[in-house]
Scaffold this motif. Structure first.
Motif, PDB file in Angstrom:
ATOM      1  N   PRO A  72      -1.008  11.671 -17.193  1.00  0.00           N
ATOM      2  CA  PRO A  72      -1.107  10.409 -16.444  1.00  0.00           C
ATOM      3  C   PRO A  72      -2.527  10.091 -16.022  1.00  0.00           C
ATOM      4  CG  PRO A  72      -0.137  12.136 -15.084  1.00  0.00           C
ATOM      5  CD  PRO A  72      -0.245  12.700 -16.459  1.00  0.00           C
ATOM      6  N   ASP A  73      -2.878   8.811 -16.119  1.00  0.00           N
ATOM      7  CA  ASP A  73      -4.155   8.307 -15.611  1.00  0.00           C
ATOM      8  C   ASP A  73      -3.886   7.749 -14.220  1.00  0.00           C
ATOM      9  OD1 ASP A  73      -6.393   6.690 -14.971  1.00  0.00           O
ATOM     10  OD2 ASP A  73      -6.888   6.447 -17.079  1.00  0.00           O
ATOM     11  N   TYR A  74      -4.168   8.510 -13.200  1.00  0.00           N
ATOM     12  CA  TYR A  74      -3.768   8.163 -11.832  1.00  0.00           C
ATOM     13  C   TYR A  74      -4.421   6.867 -11.355  1.00  0.00           C
ATOM     14  CZ  TYR A  74      -2.119  12.978 -11.906  1.00  0.00           C
ATOM     15  OH  TYR A  74      -1.479  14.140 -12.244  1.00  0.00           O
ATOM     16  N   GLN A  75      -5.680   6.684 -11.683  1.00  0.00           N
ATOM     17  CA  GLN A  75      -6.370   5.471 -11.243  1.00  0.00           C
ATOM     18  C   GLN A  75      -5.796   4.232 -11.909  1.00  0.00           C
ATOM     19  OE1 GLN A  75     -10.592   5.524 -11.908  1.00  0.00           O
ATOM     20  NE2 GLN A  75     -10.961   3.672 -10.725  1.00  0.00           N
ATOM     21  N   ALA A  76      -5.541   4.319 -13.214  1.00  0.00           N
ATOM     22  CA  ALA A  76      -4.985   3.172 -13.937  1.00  0.00           C
ATOM     23  C   ALA A  76      -3.571   2.859 -13.465  1.00  0.00           C
ATOM     24  CB  ALA A  76      -5.013   3.437 -15.440  1.00  0.00           C
ATOM     25  N   LEU A  77      -2.757   3.875 -13.236  1.00  0.00           N
ATOM     26  CA  LEU A  77      -1.383   3.653 -12.794  1.00  0.00           C
ATOM     27  C   LEU A  77      -1.325   3.094 -11.377  1.00  0.00           C
ATOM     28  CD1 LEU A  77       0.304   6.880 -14.192  1.00  0.00           C
ATOM     29  CD2 LEU A  77       0.603   4.551 -15.037  1.00  0.00           C
ATOM     30  N   ALA A  78      -2.324   3.420 -10.563  1.00  0.00           N
ATOM     31  CA  ALA A  78      -2.350   2.901  -9.197  1.00  0.00           C
ATOM     32  C   ALA A  78      -2.411   1.379  -9.182  1.00  0.00           C
ATOM     33  CB  ALA A  78      -3.538   3.487  -8.443  1.00  0.00           C
ATOM     34  N   ARG A  79      -2.940   0.771 -10.242  1.00  0.00           N
ATOM     35  CA  ARG A  79      -3.027  -0.692 -10.290  1.00  0.00           C
ATOM     36  C   ARG A  79      -1.641  -1.334 -10.289  1.00  0.00           C
ATOM     37  NH1 ARG A  79      -6.474  -1.999 -15.388  1.00  0.00           N
ATOM     38  NH2 ARG A  79      -6.515  -4.093 -14.494  1.00  0.00           N
ATOM     39  N   PHE A  80      -0.650  -0.616 -10.850  1.00  0.00           N
ATOM     40  CA  PHE A  80       0.702  -1.169 -10.866  1.00  0.00           C
ATOM     41  C   PHE A  80       1.218  -1.425  -9.455  1.00  0.00           C
ATOM     42  CE2 PHE A  80       1.015   0.253 -15.285  1.00  0.00           C
ATOM     43  CZ  PHE A  80       1.787  -0.746 -15.841  1.00  0.00           C
ATOM     44  N   VAL A  81       0.840  -0.578  -8.518  1.00  0.00           N
ATOM     45  CA  VAL A  81       1.305  -0.751  -7.137  1.00  0.00           C
ATOM     46  C   VAL A  81       0.822  -2.093  -6.593  1.00  0.00           C
ATOM     47  CG1 VAL A  81       1.249   0.196  -4.805  1.00  0.00           C
ATOM     48  CG2 VAL A  81       1.347   1.748  -6.776  1.00  0.00           C
ATOM     49  N   PHE A  82      -0.459  -2.388  -6.775  1.00  0.00           N
ATOM     50  CA  PHE A  82      -1.002  -3.650  -6.270  1.00  0.00           C
ATOM     51  C   PHE A  82      -0.486  -4.848  -7.069  1.00  0.00           C
ATOM     52  CE2 PHE A  82      -4.292  -0.533  -4.967  1.00  0.00           C
ATOM     53  CZ  PHE A  82      -4.199  -0.724  -3.603  1.00  0.00           C
ATOM     54  N   TRP A  83      -0.328  -4.674  -8.366  1.00  0.00           N
ATOM     55  CA  TRP A  83       0.213  -5.771  -9.178  1.00  0.00           C
ATOM     56  C   TRP A  83       1.626  -6.121  -8.719  1.00  0.00           C
ATOM     57  CZ3 TRP A  83      -1.353  -3.766 -14.753  1.00  0.00           C
ATOM     58  CH2 TRP A  83      -2.735  -3.938 -14.907  1.00  0.00           C
ATOM     59  N   CYS A  84       2.446  -5.109  -8.474  1.00  0.00           N
ATOM     60  CA  CYS A  84       3.814  -5.371  -8.022  1.00  0.00           C
ATOM     61  C   CYS A  84       3.825  -6.015  -6.641  1.00  0.00           C
ATOM     62  CB  CYS A  84       4.618  -4.073  -8.005  1.00  0.00           C
ATOM     63  SG  CYS A  84       5.046  -3.444  -9.642  1.00  0.00           S
ATOM     64  N   MET A  85       2.932  -5.607  -5.771  1.00  0.00           N
ATOM     65  CA  MET A  85       2.841  -6.232  -4.459  1.00  0.00           C
ATOM     66  C   MET A  85       2.504  -7.713  -4.593  1.00  0.00           C
ATOM     67  SD  MET A  85       0.865  -3.238  -2.283  1.00  0.00           S
ATOM     68  CE  MET A  85       0.888  -4.120  -0.718  1.00  0.00           C
ATOM     69  N   SER A  86       1.581  -8.047  -5.504  1.00  0.00           N
ATOM     70  CA  SER A  86       1.187  -9.439  -5.700  1.00  0.00           C
ATOM     71  C   SER A  86       2.332 -10.272  -6.261  1.00  0.00           C
ATOM     72  CB  SER A  86      -0.026  -9.515  -6.637  1.00  0.00           C
ATOM     73  OG  SER A  86      -1.126  -8.819  -6.097  1.00  0.00           O
ATOM     74  N   ALA A  87       3.167  -9.642  -7.097  1.00  0.00           N
ATOM     75  CA  ALA A  87       4.311 -10.346  -7.685  1.00  0.00           C
ATOM     76  C   ALA A  87       5.540 -10.313  -6.785  1.00  0.00           C
ATOM     77  CB  ALA A  87       4.647  -9.734  -9.045  1.00  0.00           C
ATOM     78  N   LYS A  88       5.405  -9.709  -5.598  1.00  0.00           N
ATOM     79  CA  LYS A  88       6.510  -9.607  -4.639  1.00  0.00           C
ATOM     80  C   LYS A  88       7.675  -8.786  -5.200  1.00  0.00           C
ATOM     81  CE  LYS A  88       5.398 -13.761  -1.991  1.00  0.00           C
ATOM     82  NZ  LYS A  88       4.078 -13.955  -2.596  1.00  0.00           N
ATOM     83  N   ILE A  89       7.331  -7.742  -5.941  1.00  0.00           N
ATOM     84  CA  ILE A  89       8.317  -6.776  -6.417  1.00  0.00           C
ATOM     85  C   ILE A  89       8.395  -5.657  -5.379  1.00  0.00           C
ATOM     86  CG2 ILE A  89       8.866  -5.112  -8.243  1.00  0.00           C
ATOM     87  CD1 ILE A  89       7.325  -6.946 -10.169  1.00  0.00           C
ATOM     88  N   GLY A  90       9.563  -5.428  -4.837  1.00  0.00           N
ATOM     89  CA  GLY A  90       9.693  -4.551  -3.682  1.00  0.00           C
ATOM     90  C   GLY A  90       9.739  -3.064  -3.976  1.00  0.00           C
ATOM     91  N   PHE A  91      10.023  -2.689  -5.239  1.00  0.00           N
ATOM     92  CA  PHE A  91      10.137  -1.279  -5.588  1.00  0.00           C
ATOM     93  C   PHE A  91       9.466  -1.042  -6.940  1.00  0.00           C
ATOM     94  CE2 PHE A  91      13.689  -2.419  -2.927  1.00  0.00           C
ATOM     95  CZ  PHE A  91      13.842  -1.353  -2.052  1.00  0.00           C
ATOM     96  N   VAL A  92       8.709   0.041  -7.044  1.00  0.00           N
ATOM     97  CA  VAL A  92       8.134   0.448  -8.326  1.00  0.00           C
ATOM     98  C   VAL A  92       8.342   1.946  -8.485  1.00  0.00           C
ATOM     99  CG1 VAL A  92       5.810   0.721  -7.332  1.00  0.00           C
ATOM    100  CG2 VAL A  92       6.078   0.465  -9.805  1.00  0.00           C
ATOM    101  N   THR A  93       8.813   2.334  -9.659  1.00  0.00           N
ATOM    102  CA  THR A  93       9.090   3.736  -9.953  1.00  0.00           C
ATOM    103  C   THR A  93       8.246   4.185 -11.138  1.00  0.00           C
ATOM    104  OG1 THR A  93      11.340   3.788  -9.078  1.00  0.00           O
ATOM    105  CG2 THR A  93      10.833   5.315 -10.871  1.00  0.00           C
ATOM    106  N   PHE A  94       7.650   5.349 -11.019  1.00  0.00           N
ATOM    107  CA  PHE A  94       6.897   5.953 -12.114  1.00  0.00           C
ATOM    108  C   PHE A  94       7.693   7.156 -12.621  1.00  0.00           C
ATOM    109  CE2 PHE A  94       3.827   3.792  -9.466  1.00  0.00           C
ATOM    110  CZ  PHE A  94       3.055   3.106 -10.392  1.00  0.00           C
TER     111      PHE A  94
END
Length: 258
Positions: A72-94
């Motif tokens: 896993p690329d931890y820095q790259a995957l961390a972007r998903f958290v902020f992207w989901c927040m911007s899209a108002k997605i309440g849950f993200v699972t890795f």
């Protein structure tokens, strides 16, 4: 005369709606393809996502990111958290089959915690919940925006076994009077207790052209839509790839076996 015009008016309404969605998508893609836009900072990415999803009638409540065999690329995957927040997605699972990401989730937290304090304080990390049975309760002035989960192959098997044992115990102790009371809804409720009341994923994204779940949570993904990300890893992923997945999901029609 009035009745004969109804189909034409309905057709025009549908065409107008589709035209608006397509126009917005084309404008967003053109904007992102400009050379000056390819290296956006996080604030710009958030603005782009917020504008892009405004015209979508359907957004996932829970997004799952399926990792392949690569580390896993931890820095790259961390972007998903902020992207989901911007899209108002309440849950993200890795989901990482080998459990490496789950064992080292703090490394992703380090990258996320580099963001603004007001944003990172609105993130719930389920590994922090330990043995609690539900999501963290809200505090004064606290607004939860997203819940981040980490699962591996063993979680899917263990949860199914734990759910079966729990239901068997209820049947043995009299909480359930007969086997016919064991329904899909009962299994759903039992499984959700094991994952802190996190809903099943609506959308799962995977890297590359080949769709493989790597044994991810077999019960929870039975109704999940799967969409491919064009890049083989998170490191090369751009915000337009994420937006494109949301547009594909918005066009999906779930028939639930009908």
């Amino acid at each position: 005369m009035l009745k004969s015009n109804l189909p034409a008016k309905a057709l025009l309404s549908v065409v107008h709606l589709l035209y608006g969605i397509i126009t917005q998508l084309i404008a967003t893609v053109r904007w992102l393809r400009q050379p000056a836009r390819r290296n956006l900072n996080r604030s710009q990415e958030n603005d782009v996502i917020e504008r892009a999803v405004q015209g979508l009638e359907k957004l996932p409540q829970h997004l799952a990111v399926i990792l392949g065999p690569a580390p896993p690329d931890y820095q790259a995957l961390a972007r998903f958290v902020f992207w989901c927040m911007s899209a108002k997605i309440g849950f993200v699972t890795f989901y990482d089959r080998n459990g490496l990401l789950k064992a080292n989730f703090h490394r992703m937290m380090e990258h996320v915690n580099q963001g603004p304090r007001d944003e990172r304080e609105q993130i719930v990390w389920t590994p922090q919940l330990k043995s609690t049975n539900s999501l963290l309760p809200p505090r004064n002035g606290y607004r939860r925006r997203i819940v981040v989960n980490f699962f591996s192959y063993e979680d899917g098997r263990k949860q199914l076994v734990a759910a079966a044992r729990s239901i068997s115990a209820d049947l043995r102790d009299g909480a359930l009077s007969k086997p016919s009371e064991i329904t899909v809804e009962l299994v759903d409720r039992t499984m959700q207790k094991l994952v802190h009341q996190v809903p099943d994923p609506d959308l799962a994204v995977y890297f590359g052209p080949v769709c493989c779940t790597y044994g991810m949570l077999p019960w929870q993904i039975r109704l999940t839509e799967f969409v491919s990300l064009p890049e083989p890893s998170a490191a090369k992923l751009r915000v337009e790839h994420f937006i494109n997945c949301l547009f594909k999901y918005a066009k999906c029609e779930q028939r639930f076996g009908k």
